[in-house]
Design a protein around this motif. Structure first.
Motif, PDB file in Angstrom:
ATOM      1  N   ARG A 142     -66.957  16.373  15.655  1.00 59.24           N
ATOM      2  CA  ARG A 142     -67.258  17.779  15.934  1.00 59.24           C
ATOM      3  C   ARG A 142     -68.764  18.007  15.962  1.00 59.24           C
ATOM      4  NH1 ARG A 142     -63.540  21.950  14.987  1.00 59.24           N
ATOM      5  NH2 ARG A 142     -65.056  23.100  13.721  1.00 59.24           N
ATOM      6  N   MET A 143     -69.467  17.381  15.035  1.00 59.88           N
ATOM      7  CA  MET A 143     -70.924  17.494  15.004  1.00 59.88           C
ATOM      8  C   MET A 143     -71.536  16.933  16.285  1.00 59.88           C
ATOM      9  SD  MET A 143     -72.854  18.780  12.535  1.00 59.88           S
ATOM     10  CE  MET A 143     -74.281  17.711  12.314  1.00 59.88           C
ATOM     11  N   ASN A 301     -58.561  18.161  16.325  1.00 65.31           N
ATOM     12  CA  ASN A 301     -58.382  19.242  15.339  1.00 65.31           C
ATOM     13  C   ASN A 301     -59.423  20.349  15.491  1.00 65.31           C
ATOM     14  OD1 ASN A 301     -56.183  17.918  13.921  1.00 65.31           O
ATOM     15  ND2 ASN A 301     -57.718  16.504  13.125  1.00 65.31           N
ATOM     16  N   SER A 302     -59.599  20.806  16.725  1.00 62.10           N
ATOM     17  CA  SER A 302     -60.634  21.812  16.984  1.00 62.10           C
ATOM     18  C   SER A 302     -60.133  23.012  17.773  1.00 62.10           C
ATOM     19  CB  SER A 302     -61.810  21.159  17.721  1.00 62.10           C
ATOM     20  OG  SER A 302     -62.401  20.152  16.935  1.00 62.10           O
ATOM     21  N   PRO A 303     -59.012  23.618  17.356  1.00 57.76           N
ATOM     22  CA  PRO A 303     -58.560  24.824  18.061  1.00 57.76           C
ATOM     23  C   PRO A 303     -59.546  25.980  17.926  1.00 57.76           C
ATOM     24  CG  PRO A 303     -57.310  24.521  16.038  1.00 57.76           C
ATOM     25  CD  PRO A 303     -58.108  23.271  16.245  1.00 57.76           C
ATOM     26  N   VAL A 360     -70.760  24.965  13.751  1.00 62.12           N
ATOM     27  CA  VAL A 360     -70.311  23.590  13.513  1.00 62.12           C
ATOM     28  C   VAL A 360     -71.475  22.740  13.010  1.00 62.12           C
ATOM     29  CG1 VAL A 360     -69.441  21.482  14.603  1.00 62.12           C
ATOM     30  CG2 VAL A 360     -68.425  23.693  15.176  1.00 62.12           C
ATOM     31  N   ILE A 361     -72.618  22.868  13.654  1.00 55.13           N
ATOM     32  CA  ILE A 361     -73.787  22.086  13.265  1.00 55.13           C
ATOM     33  C   ILE A 361     -74.265  22.483  11.869  1.00 55.13           C
ATOM     34  CG2 ILE A 361     -76.208  21.615  13.806  1.00 55.13           C
ATOM     35  CD1 ILE A 361     -75.458  22.036  16.784  1.00 55.13           C
ATOM     36  N   ASP A 366     -67.741  21.141   9.898  1.00 56.95           N
ATOM     37  CA  ASP A 366     -66.551  21.794   9.352  1.00 56.95           C
ATOM     38  C   ASP A 366     -66.042  22.893  10.287  1.00 56.95           C
ATOM     39  OD1 ASP A 366     -64.537  22.223   7.556  1.00 56.95           O
ATOM     40  OD2 ASP A 366     -65.832  22.689   5.855  1.00 56.95           O
ATOM     41  N   LYS A 367     -64.917  23.501   9.921  1.00 56.01           N
ATOM     42  CA  LYS A 367     -64.310  24.541  10.734  1.00 56.01           C
ATOM     43  C   LYS A 367     -65.206  25.780  10.771  1.00 56.01           C
ATOM     44  CE  LYS A 367     -59.617  23.143   9.422  1.00 56.01           C
ATOM     45  NZ  LYS A 367     -58.387  23.544   8.705  1.00 56.01           N
ATOM     46  N   THR A 368     -65.099  26.509  11.879  1.00 49.05           N
ATOM     47  CA  THR A 368     -65.817  27.775  12.013  1.00 49.05           C
ATOM     48  C   THR A 368     -64.890  28.892  11.539  1.00 49.05           C
ATOM     49  OG1 THR A 368     -65.041  28.296  14.248  1.00 49.05           O
ATOM     50  CG2 THR A 368     -66.950  26.826  14.043  1.00 49.05           C
TER      51      THR A 368
END
Length: 370
Positions: A142-143, A301-303, A360-361, A366-368
């Motif tokens: 994600r990062m 895992n990024s809905p 995210v950064i 982690d999740k927003t």
């Protein structure tokens, strides 16, 4: 109206006064900001300066059930995975000799809340199943994605996804919030095996694609089969090929070309049936002389990064509030509400993407909050 009064001032409120005083360094300023009498502020600031705490002066009578010195231990046990419940913490305190008897669980919670307030934090009980924790590998992906796309112009990206709408409450108007009188419950008729509408669709800054019904929809016979030759009951690779070529690409071309945009990007998640999509897009480009690409390295895992998830929730809530009586009525309502998603919502969602990347950064992957 006074927010604080001497007899009812909680430990949390006392610490709130102290923390505010540390920021403002002014008795008058704290009194004005918190709407507290200056005498109250002076009392607790002086108490803090003299004792390092905000406990009331000792009174005659029995000692506190839990010694003040044990409060940090109480809080640490309560929030740990080993003990977890206030009753188990009370038992542990007795076994360790910190209390003469097993205190009531509310006494444990009160002591823990006081210690949390002293640390400048608020203690609360969280109920229900825990949220899924992202793995370190997923957070890294994600990062990497957020860093690679923090400067991207999202206005030429189509977000896509599959959604299964469930017809769970026939004839009942279900809303996110319902006011009831004391003693009443919020209830609605619910079926055990809900009929479903399984669809793919895409959204752009400029409008929506049509919905593409796929296998997994009630009363729908898919023209596609599994590897064993049986009728498909869910999306297959061939079924997704039909979705991409028959709906997403053609609709995307219509929506973007109307804005004079010739080069655009197709987003999709990591469903195994989506893997061949680059080939479908390459085939499409060759046939139509277009310039479409697939958004690379979408993280698992990024809905929370897929804008269409917000649209799905919006449509579901709208349809649930209608109280559809039949599945056919429900199915049509889903399609109608999807078509009616306001352009202002699309604009707001697309404008949120830079902020989502930044979150995210900032959180290390982690999740927003979206």
């Amino acid at each position: 109206q006074k927010l604080y009064s001497m007899p009812t001032l909680s430990v949390e409120s006392r610490w709130h006064i102290i923390h505010t005083y540390k920021l403002l360094n002014s008795i008058r300023g704290v009194a004005s900001q918190l709407n507290v009498p200056r005498s109250v502020v002076q009392l607790w600031v002086r108490r803090y300066q003299e004792t390092g705490g905000v406990d009331a002066k000792p009174r005659s009578g029995r000692r506190p059930s839990i010694p003040h010195a044990a409060r940090p231990h109480v809080l640490d046990m309560l929030v740990s995975d080993e003990h977890g419940t206030s009753s188990l913490v009370a038992l542990q305190l007795q076994q360790e000799g910190l209390t003469s008897t097993m205190v009531h669980r509310t006494t444990v919670v009160r002591a823990a809340r006081g210690e949390a307030a002293a640390r400048g934090k608020r203690l609360r009980a969280v109920r229900g199943q825990p949220k899924k924790r992202l793995s370190p590998a997923t957070m890294r992906k994600r990062m990497d994605f957020a860093k690679a796309n923090r400067s991207r112009s999202w206005y030429n990206v189509m977000f896509t996804d599959r959604k299964k709408f469930l017809f769970k409450h026939p004839g009942a108007k279900v809303r996110p919030v319902k006011w009831v009188l004391g003693g009443e419950q919020y209830e609605a008729s619910t079926v055990n095996h809900a009929q479903a509408l399984n669809v793919y669709a895409g959204i752009t800054r400029y409008g929506l694609t049509r919905m593409h019904v796929v296998a997994g929809t009630s009363k729908y016979k898919s023209p596609f089969t599994t590897k064993d030759g049986k009728p498909a009951k869910n999306i297959t690779t061939d079924g997704y090929h039909n979705v991409v070529s028959g709906t997403l690409l053609s609709e995307g071309q219509r929506l973007f070309s109307a804005q004079g945009i010739g080069t655009w990007v197709l987003q999709q998640d990591n469903d195994p049936t989506h893997k061949p999509a680059k080939g479908y897009v390459k085939e499409w480009n060759g046939k139509h002389g277009s310039s479409v690409s697939v958004l690379p390295d979408w993280p698992p895992n990024s809905p929370d990064l897929n804008l269409i998830e917000n649209v799905w929730s919006y449509v579901q809530a709208k349809v649930d509030a209608l109280g559809c009586k039949t599945f056919e009525e429900f199915r049509q309502a889903v399609m109608d509400e999807f078509k009616a998603v306001p352009n202002s919502m699309l604009k707001r969602l697309y404008n949120s993407m830079p902020g989502r990347m930044a979150q995210v950064i900032a959180s290390g992957g982690d999740k927003t909050r979206h």
